[in-house]
Design a protein around this motif. Structure first.
Motif, mmCIF file in Angstrom:
data_model
loop_
_atom_site.group_PDB
_atom_site.id
_atom_site.type_symbol
_atom_site.label_atom_id
_atom_site.label_comp_id
_atom_site.label_asym_id
_atom_site.label_seq_id
_atom_site.Cartn_x
_atom_site.Cartn_y
_atom_site.Cartn_z
ATOM 1 N N ASP A 67 0.843 -1.199 0.000
ATOM 2 C CA ASP A 67 0.000 0.000 0.000
ATOM 3 C C ASP A 67 0.877 1.249 0.000
ATOM 4 O OD1 ASP A 67 -2.405 -1.423 0.097
ATOM 5 O OD2 ASP A 67 -2.563 -1.297 2.281
ATOM 6 N N GLU A 68 0.422 2.281 -0.664
ATOM 7 C CA GLU A 68 1.113 3.575 -0.629
ATOM 8 C C GLU A 68 0.294 4.480 0.286
ATOM 9 O OE1 GLU A 68 2.608 7.138 -0.699
ATOM 10 O OE2 GLU A 68 0.736 7.038 -1.845
ATOM 11 N N ALA A 69 0.948 5.042 1.301
ATOM 12 C CA ALA A 69 0.243 5.737 2.381
ATOM 13 C C ALA A 69 -0.605 6.907 1.880
ATOM 14 C CB ALA A 69 1.243 6.219 3.431
ATOM 15 N N ASN A 70 -0.061 7.772 1.057
ATOM 16 C CA ASN A 70 -0.818 8.947 0.581
ATOM 17 C C ASN A 70 -2.071 8.527 -0.169
ATOM 18 O OD1 ASN A 70 0.629 11.576 1.131
ATOM 19 N ND2 ASN A 70 2.303 10.366 0.276
ATOM 20 N N ALA A 71 -1.921 7.606 -1.109
ATOM 21 C CA ALA A 71 -3.049 7.187 -1.945
ATOM 22 C C ALA A 71 -4.141 6.535 -1.095
ATOM 23 C CB ALA A 71 -2.572 6.221 -3.034
ATOM 24 N N CYS A 72 -3.745 5.653 -0.171
ATOM 25 C CA CYS A 72 -4.740 4.958 0.647
ATOM 26 C C CYS A 72 -5.463 5.916 1.591
ATOM 27 C CB CYS A 72 -4.079 3.843 1.455
ATOM 28 S SG CYS A 72 -3.577 2.434 0.436
ATOM 29 N N LEU A 73 -4.710 6.795 2.258
ATOM 30 C CA LEU A 73 -5.355 7.693 3.215
ATOM 31 C C LEU A 73 -6.222 8.735 2.511
ATOM 32 C CD1 LEU A 73 -2.482 8.034 5.818
ATOM 33 C CD2 LEU A 73 -4.609 6.720 6.029
ATOM 34 N N LEU A 74 -5.817 9.169 1.328
ATOM 35 C CA LEU A 74 -6.658 10.101 0.568
ATOM 36 C C LEU A 74 -7.937 9.396 0.099
ATOM 37 C CD1 LEU A 74 -7.015 12.935 -0.496
ATOM 38 C CD2 LEU A 74 -5.753 12.263 -2.549
ATOM 39 N N ALA A 75 -7.833 8.163 -0.354
ATOM 40 C CA ALA A 75 -9.021 7.401 -0.753
ATOM 41 C C ALA A 75 -9.958 7.209 0.441
ATOM 42 C CB ALA A 75 -8.607 6.047 -1.339
ATOM 43 N N PHE A 76 -9.385 6.924 1.611
ATOM 44 C CA PHE A 76 -10.197 6.774 2.820
ATOM 45 C C PHE A 76 -10.913 8.089 3.139
ATOM 46 C CE2 PHE A 76 -10.771 7.169 7.390
ATOM 47 C CZ PHE A 76 -11.503 6.020 7.666
ATOM 48 N N ALA A 77 -10.200 9.221 3.084
ATOM 49 C CA ALA A 77 -10.806 10.527 3.381
ATOM 50 C C ALA A 77 -11.951 10.829 2.413
ATOM 51 C CB ALA A 77 -9.742 11.626 3.322
ATOM 52 N N ARG A 78 -11.758 10.504 1.145
ATOM 53 C CA ARG A 78 -12.831 10.727 0.157
ATOM 54 C C ARG A 78 -14.023 9.823 0.444
ATOM 55 N NH1 ARG A 78 -8.669 10.809 -4.859
ATOM 56 N NH2 ARG A 78 -8.153 13.023 -4.791
ATOM 57 N N GLU A 79 -13.762 8.555 0.716
ATOM 58 C CA GLU A 79 -14.836 7.594 0.959
ATOM 59 C C GLU A 79 -15.656 7.963 2.185
ATOM 60 O OE1 GLU A 79 -13.668 3.432 0.644
ATOM 61 O OE2 GLU A 79 -14.953 3.003 2.364
ATOM 62 N N GLN A 80 -15.001 8.507 3.216
ATOM 63 C CA GLN A 80 -15.696 8.872 4.455
ATOM 64 C C GLN A 80 -16.205 10.314 4.423
ATOM 65 O OE1 GLN A 80 -16.453 6.604 6.714
ATOM 66 N NE2 GLN A 80 -15.375 5.080 5.480
ATOM 67 N N HIS A 81 -15.986 11.025 3.307
ATOM 68 C CA HIS A 81 -16.421 12.421 3.138
ATOM 69 C C HIS A 81 -15.873 13.306 4.262
ATOM 70 C CE1 HIS A 81 -19.066 10.954 -0.003
ATOM 71 N NE2 HIS A 81 -19.504 10.044 0.851
ATOM 72 N N LEU A 82 -14.592 13.133 4.579
ATOM 73 C CA LEU A 82 -13.971 13.915 5.644
ATOM 74 C C LEU A 82 -13.675 15.328 5.152
ATOM 75 C CD1 LEU A 82 -11.417 11.311 7.042
ATOM 76 C CD2 LEU A 82 -13.652 11.949 7.995
ATOM 77 N N SER A 83 -14.014 16.287 5.983
ATOM 78 C CA SER A 83 -13.668 17.677 5.670
ATOM 79 C C SER A 83 -12.625 18.214 6.638
ATOM 80 C CB SER A 83 -14.912 18.563 5.714
ATOM 81 O OG SER A 83 -15.486 18.539 7.010
#
Length: 148
Positions: free
Chosen positions: A22-38
């Motif tokens: 896993d690449e940390a930036n890509a995974c955490l950004l995908a998680f933030a998008r999926e959870q609609h984090l602001s």
């Protein structure tokens, strides 16, 4: 990447576990998008098989890329999530431990996980927005008003 909601009141806290490859930036950004984090903040520990740390060069207004081409411990990774426009944007800094105990640090541009990266991420109660700062050329958190 696997995750689990581990606490929920007016804010949510997740455990997010990244695995080898896993690449940390890509995974955490995908998680933030999926959870609609602001707005959120997180910490992490684990290890990378390789990484790229950035150093912001004030004169060029760009990040100098410092590759780390060996297995390293993620001694500390801290970061936040804020909106840039309508999309979440990550800002992460990391301290990486080399085999001889020396430490490297900087803005985390890439982090390729091996064997794990354990992230605890907590949603923040207010929306955070990043706006372009003409002096630095960076997207910095902009506070709309100060609280009393």
């Amino acid at each position: 990447m696997h995750y689990q909601l581990i606490h929920q009141d007016e804010n949510k806290t997740w455990a997010v576990v990244l695995e080898t490859g896993d690449e940390a930036n890509a995974c955490l950004l995908a998680f933030a998008r999926e959870q609609h984090l602001s707005a959120a903040h997180f910490t992490a520990i684990g290890a990378f098989e390789r990484a790229v740390l950035g150093y912001f060069d004030w004169n060029t207004k760009d990040y100098r890329r410092n590759p780390v081409d060996e297995q390293v411990e993620v001694v500390s990774l801290i970061g936040d999530v804020a909106l840039k426009g309508d999309a979440p944007k990550l800002h992460m800094h990391a301290v990486l431990g080399e085999p001889d105990g020396r430490a490297l640090g900087g803005h985390l541009l890439e982090g390729h996980v091996r064997p794990t990266l354990e992230v605890i991420l907590t949603e923040s109660p207010a929306h955070l927005r990043r706006l372009h700062d003409p002096a630095s050329g960076l997207a910095l958190i902009h506070l709309e008003k100060e609280l009393p």
